[in-house]
Design a protein around this motif. Structure first.
Motif, short mmCIF file in Angstrom:
data_model
loop_
_atom_site.label_atom_id
_atom_site.label_comp_id
_atom_site.label_asym_id
_atom_site.label_seq_id
_atom_site.Cartn_x
_atom_site.Cartn_y
_atom_site.Cartn_z
N ARG A 112 0.83 -1.21 0.00
CA ARG A 112 0.00 0.00 0.00
C ARG A 112 0.87 1.26 0.00
NH1 ARG A 112 -4.03 -0.88 4.01
NH2 ARG A 112 -5.15 -1.95 2.39
N VAL B 270 0.88 4.06 -3.02
CA VAL B 270 0.61 5.48 -2.81
C VAL B 270 1.81 6.31 -3.26
CG1 VAL B 270 0.20 7.26 -1.05
CG2 VAL B 270 -1.11 5.13 -1.01
N TYR C 272 1.64 6.45 -6.97
CA TYR C 272 0.51 7.30 -7.33
C TYR C 272 0.89 8.78 -7.21
CZ TYR C 272 -4.14 9.46 -6.83
OH TYR C 272 -5.25 10.25 -6.96
N LYS D 137 -13.26 10.22 -2.48
CA LYS D 137 -12.78 8.98 -1.86
C LYS D 137 -13.72 8.63 -0.70
CE LYS D 137 -8.26 8.72 -3.50
NZ LYS D 137 -8.50 8.81 -4.92
N THR D 138 -13.83 7.35 -0.43
CA THR D 138 -14.60 6.93 0.73
C THR D 138 -13.82 7.30 1.99
OG1 THR D 138 -13.58 4.74 0.87
CG2 THR D 138 -15.54 4.95 -0.56
N LYS E 275 -12.82 5.32 4.27
CA LYS E 275 -11.77 4.32 4.43
C LYS E 275 -10.58 4.63 3.51
CE LYS E 275 -11.21 -0.71 4.35
NZ LYS E 275 -11.94 -1.98 4.17
N GLU E 276 -10.86 4.95 2.25
CA GLU E 276 -9.79 5.29 1.31
C GLU E 276 -9.05 6.55 1.74
OE1 GLU E 276 -11.69 3.66 -2.89
OE2 GLU E 276 -12.32 5.61 -2.11
N ARG F 248 -6.73 5.81 4.69
CA ARG F 248 -5.53 5.10 4.23
C ARG F 248 -4.56 6.03 3.52
NH1 ARG F 248 -8.18 -0.50 1.90
NH2 ARG F 248 -8.38 -1.51 3.92
N MET F 249 -5.11 6.91 2.66
CA MET F 249 -4.26 7.86 1.94
C MET F 249 -3.56 8.80 2.92
SD MET F 249 -3.08 9.04 -0.94
CE MET F 249 -4.13 8.57 -2.29
#
Length: 95
Positions: free
Chosen positions: A18, A22, A25, A50-51, A53-54, A57-58
């Motif tokens: 992850r 990122v 990205y 983004k949700t 949750k997303e 995480r980001m």
């Protein structure tokens, strides 16, 4: 002693998939932004659509990359937008 690309690969070899995703990205986004004359991304724009949750995480992975000195972040005062700038390490790394 490793050199060139090999040392860059070893430097981030212990990263989670992850974190690596990122970083790649952000690297791609910064490459696109430079074409348009921008060198800064806002956290608000990264997290748009983004949700929860997303977004969480980001945000977490952004902190990881800051801790490892791959990006620089600035925030004027609490609850203001967070601005992200790339460090040379981010732009030169292979993810």
């Amino acid at each position: 002693m490793p050199c060139g690309n090999e040392s860059r690969l070893l430097e981030n070899s212990g990263w989670s998939s992850r974190t690596r995703a990122v970083a790649k990205y952000l690297q791609n986004l910064f490459e696109d932004e430079v074409i348009h004359g921008h060198k800064v991304l806002s956290m608000d724009s990264l997290l748009a659509r983004k949700t929860q949750k997303e977004a969480s995480r980001m945000f977490f992975e952004t902190l990881v990359l800051k801790t490892r000195d791959y990006i620089h972040v600035e925030q004027g005062k609490p609850f203001d937008n967070i601005y992200i700038m790339p460090r040379a390490k981010l732009m030169k790394s292979d993810f």
